[in-house]
Design a protein around this motif. Structure first.
Motif, short mmCIF file in Angstrom:
data_model
loop_
_atom_site.label_atom_id
_atom_site.label_comp_id
_atom_site.label_asym_id
_atom_site.label_seq_id
_atom_site.Cartn_x
_atom_site.Cartn_y
_atom_site.Cartn_z
N UNK A 231 -17.37 5.36 1.00
CA UNK A 231 -15.99 4.52 1.74
C UNK A 231 -15.07 5.16 2.37
N UNK A 232 -14.85 6.60 1.73
CA UNK A 232 -13.81 7.27 2.38
C UNK A 232 -14.27 7.71 3.80
N UNK A 233 -15.59 8.15 4.03
CA UNK A 233 -15.98 8.64 5.20
C UNK A 233 -16.10 7.52 6.21
N UNK A 234 -16.34 6.27 5.64
CA UNK A 234 -16.27 4.97 6.40
C UNK A 234 -15.13 4.69 7.16
N UNK A 235 -14.07 4.68 6.26
CA UNK A 235 -12.77 4.38 6.47
C UNK A 235 -12.26 5.37 7.47
N UNK A 236 -12.41 6.56 7.25
CA UNK A 236 -11.82 7.72 8.35
C UNK A 236 -12.39 7.44 9.57
N UNK A 237 -13.57 7.14 9.81
CA UNK A 237 -14.37 6.72 11.12
C UNK A 237 -13.75 5.36 11.78
N UNK A 238 -13.77 4.23 11.03
CA UNK A 238 -13.24 3.08 11.46
C UNK A 238 -11.65 3.21 11.92
N UNK A 239 -10.88 3.73 11.31
CA UNK A 239 -9.54 3.80 11.41
C UNK A 239 -9.03 5.02 12.61
N UNK A 240 -9.77 5.75 12.89
CA UNK A 240 -9.59 6.73 13.88
C UNK A 240 -10.10 6.15 15.23
N UNK A 241 -10.70 5.11 15.23
CA UNK A 241 -11.38 4.44 16.72
C UNK A 241 -9.99 4.07 17.56
N UNK A 242 -10.22 4.37 18.84
CA UNK A 242 -9.07 4.08 19.84
C UNK A 242 -8.75 2.61 19.72
N UNK A 258 -11.45 2.95 -1.30
CA UNK A 258 -11.41 4.01 -0.44
C UNK A 258 -10.71 3.71 0.66
N UNK A 259 -11.07 2.54 1.48
CA UNK A 259 -10.44 2.02 2.50
C UNK A 259 -8.75 1.94 2.40
N UNK A 260 -8.62 1.43 1.29
CA UNK A 260 -6.98 1.21 1.04
C UNK A 260 -6.43 2.60 0.86
N UNK A 261 -7.04 3.51 0.18
CA UNK A 261 -6.50 4.98 0.27
C UNK A 261 -6.50 5.58 1.55
N UNK A 262 -7.50 5.25 2.27
CA UNK A 262 -7.42 6.07 3.78
C UNK A 262 -6.06 5.39 4.64
N UNK A 263 -5.94 4.08 4.56
CA UNK A 263 -4.90 3.39 5.00
C UNK A 263 -3.48 3.92 4.74
N UNK A 264 -3.39 4.15 3.34
CA UNK A 264 -2.15 4.65 2.98
C UNK A 264 -1.78 5.95 3.52
N UNK A 265 -2.88 6.87 3.37
CA UNK A 265 -2.92 8.25 4.03
C UNK A 265 -2.25 8.36 5.60
N UNK A 266 -2.75 7.34 6.26
CA UNK A 266 -2.63 7.08 7.60
C UNK A 266 -1.25 6.17 7.92
N UNK A 267 -0.60 5.93 6.77
CA UNK A 267 0.74 5.26 7.00
C UNK A 267 0.44 3.85 7.50
N UNK A 268 -0.64 3.16 7.23
CA UNK A 268 -0.94 1.94 7.66
C UNK A 268 -0.57 0.85 6.58
N UNK A 269 0.42 -0.11 6.80
CA UNK A 269 0.58 -1.01 5.47
C UNK A 269 -0.60 -2.04 5.39
N UNK A 270 -1.04 -2.15 4.24
CA UNK A 270 -1.80 -3.21 3.96
C UNK A 270 -1.28 -4.27 3.13
N UNK A 271 -1.25 -5.79 3.72
CA UNK A 271 -2.24 -5.93 4.67
C UNK A 271 -1.83 -6.38 5.93
#
Length: 348
Positions: A231-242, A258-271
């Motif tokens: 899930x971490x790897x998938x989220x990193x790919x998806x959230x790095x897309x243009x 894992x997606x929520x974790x990557x979003x937090x690390x990228x300073x994206x607010x969920x939801x």
């Protein structure tokens, strides 16, 4: 003298099997006078028993021939949250039935070795209960079928000779995807589950069925395997897309977390900046921040129902009654704080 002790008093059923060139299960059949063993093989086993001075464990032999129900729980599921729910359901049902449980775990998400399964069967199983994905693992099923062992599996689809207890994965995934679309999301990410499980394909089919009903939807699909790491790897790919997704639907809660974790690390607010949805409704879904919108799959009830049907199947072998081969339990969508309406522009 030392060699005599090694050959005689320390010999086990595994030693006999190795010397005779057969499985432990075959040795057990010979010891207990069961059919299905050729004269040549029987002679080889008896010769090995004689050479090794092997004495069968009387207690184990009595258990094989007794009426006590001994159920093997075979699992390798990589999700600790899922297995906690699964085993709780099994233990609760077993305690009310007076069933003896024997656990066998595969390591690293892989099935246990064939030899370990054969040894478990040879110890005198009444039946086996399989946690996903083992209800669709060919080697596991082959060993159990060859032994004539009654089987039940949770989450499996159309496994011959096996009682299958599951939910309607396709309908559940369709409903969750429909929720995301109704919230206005048109950039969707979807993280697939283990490719070896039919449930993964069914969840993908439900996702696409909902997408096809709605115009203007762009989709990014990434392979996962139901683990947090995938899930971490998938989220990193998806959230790095243009043009990243505004909503990501993961095929289980571990990957959604894992997606929520990557979003937090990228300073994206969920939801408000990223909506996230999962599948299973394990304890992880309600302890995560924000709590996860997910498909409630009644894992405890699925496990308990599978064990109950397995016990009925074992009893039915002595009579004419027929046990259902497939049972589908209800699911539901649980909305929590990880999903929200799509905003045309991010919050300031």
């Amino acid at each position: 003298m030392a060699r005599s002790q090694q050959v005689g008093r320390g010999a086990t059923i595994v030693d006999v099997a190795k010397r005779a060139g057969v499985s432990s299960m075959t040795v057990s059949r010979v010891i207990n006078g069961r059919s299905g063993v050729s004269a040549e093989t029987r002679a080889a086993v008896e010769e090995a028993i004689k050479v090794l001075s092997y004495t069968p464990n009387v207690a184990a032999r009595n258990l094989v021939n007794s009426t006590e129900l001994r159920i093997g729980i075979i699992y390798s599921n990589a999700s600790a949250a899922f297995m906690s729910e699964f085993l709780t359901g099994v233990f609760e049902e077993a305690s009310s039935r007076g069933v003896r449980l024997m656990l066998l775990k595969g390591e690293g998400g892989r099935p246990p070795p064939v030899e370990a399964i054969e040894d478990l069967v040879a110890s005198g199983l009444s039946g086996a209960l399989l946690a996903p994905p083992l209800g669709e693992a060919p080697d596991v099923l082959r060993v159990l079928r060859d032994a004539g062992c009654a089987m039940a599996a949770v989450g499996a689809y159309q496994s011959p000779g096996t009682i299958c207890v599951r939910i309607d994965d396709r309908a559940a995934s369709y409903q969750m995807t429909r929720l995301l679309l109704d919230l206005g999301h048109r950039q969707l990410g979807f993280i697939l589950g283990n490719p070896d499980q039919a449930a993964s394909a069914e969840r993908m089919a439900g996702f696409y069925a909902a997408v096809r009903e709605t115009g203007g939807v762009e989709v990014q699909v990434v392979q996962g395997d139901f683990t947090y790491g995938s899930g971490l790897a998938a989220a990193e790919y998806l959230l790095a897309l243009p043009k990243r997704p505004t909503a990501i639907f993961a095929s289980n809660d571990d990957m959604a977390a894992a997606v929520v974790s990557v979003a937090h690390r990228r300073h994206l607010d969920v939801p408000s900046e990223l909506t996230v949805a999962g599948f299973d409704d394990t304890t992880l879904a309600s302890t995560l921040w924000p709590p996860l919108t997910t498909v409630h799959q009644p894992v405890r009830a699925l496990a308990a129902e599978a064990l109950s049907l397995l016990i009925a199947e074992i009893a039915a072998k002595k009579g004419k009654s027929r046990v259902p081969r497939e049972i589908i339990l209800d699911h539901r969508i649980v909305e929590r704080q990880s999903t929200g309406a799509h905003l045309s522009s991010p919050p300031s």
